[in-house]
Design a protein around this motif. Structure first.
Motif, mmCIF file in Angstrom:
data_model
loop_
_atom_site.group_PDB
_atom_site.id
_atom_site.type_symbol
_atom_site.label_atom_id
_atom_site.label_comp_id
_atom_site.label_asym_id
_atom_site.label_seq_id
_atom_site.Cartn_x
_atom_site.Cartn_y
_atom_site.Cartn_z
ATOM 1 N N ARG A 150 0.841 -1.193 0.000
ATOM 2 C CA ARG A 150 0.000 0.000 0.000
ATOM 3 C C ARG A 150 0.879 1.246 0.000
ATOM 4 N NH1 ARG A 150 -3.167 -0.456 5.293
ATOM 5 N NH2 ARG A 150 -1.140 -1.201 5.947
ATOM 6 N N GLN B 144 0.012 6.986 2.166
ATOM 7 C CA GLN B 144 -1.263 7.549 2.641
ATOM 8 C C GLN B 144 -2.213 6.456 3.125
ATOM 9 O OE1 GLN B 144 -2.552 9.884 -0.719
ATOM 10 N NE2 GLN B 144 -1.871 11.784 0.265
ATOM 11 N N GLU B 145 -2.251 5.343 2.410
ATOM 12 C CA GLU B 145 -3.124 4.236 2.831
ATOM 13 C C GLU B 145 -2.668 3.670 4.169
ATOM 14 O OE1 GLU B 145 -4.774 1.602 -0.591
ATOM 15 O OE2 GLU B 145 -2.743 2.250 -1.152
ATOM 16 N N GLU C 17 -0.991 5.233 6.519
ATOM 17 C CA GLU C 17 -1.304 6.214 7.555
ATOM 18 C C GLU C 17 -2.795 6.184 7.906
ATOM 19 O OE1 GLU C 17 0.123 9.932 6.069
ATOM 20 O OE2 GLU C 17 2.230 9.407 6.419
ATOM 21 N N LYS C 18 -3.639 6.026 6.907
ATOM 22 C CA LYS C 18 -5.088 6.026 7.115
ATOM 23 C C LYS C 18 -5.570 4.728 7.774
ATOM 24 C CE LYS C 18 -9.410 6.544 4.524
ATOM 25 N NZ LYS C 18 -9.995 6.707 3.185
ATOM 26 N N GLN C 19 -5.054 3.583 7.314
ATOM 27 C CA GLN C 19 -5.551 2.283 7.759
ATOM 28 C C GLN C 19 -4.703 1.631 8.845
ATOM 29 O OE1 GLN C 19 -5.585 0.135 4.086
ATOM 30 N NE2 GLN C 19 -7.273 1.331 3.234
#
Length: 81
Positions: A18, A21-22, A24-26
């Protein structure tokens, strides 16, 4: 090893591909108890792991993966899979 199946070991070569950003988000990729992650394997190590496996499960993009074909080639060449 899993408490449910103590004689069973689920081993994989998982890679978190990933984007930043993914992640960090998930959050970080986590695996269930009893799953061993060998990470990215070179061809020699991959073949060694496959040769000691009893079952191969395709995750992600199994139809695009050479893994089942490599395992079948080992069987047809007389190597233990």
């Amino acid at each position: 090893m899993s408490k449910i199946w103590p004689d069973f070991e689920f081993v994989g070569g998982f890679v978190d591909d990933r984007g930043k950003q993914e992640i960090e988000k998930q959050g970080e990729m986590s695996l269930p108890e009893g799953v061993v992650n060998l990470g990215l394997l070179d061809a020699e190590r991959f073949d060694k792991e496959v040769s000691s496996a009893r079952v191969m499960i395709g995750l992600g993009w199994p139809t695009m993966s050479p893994s089942p074909y490599r395992a079948l080639a080992m069987v047809s060449a007389g190597r233990k899979v």
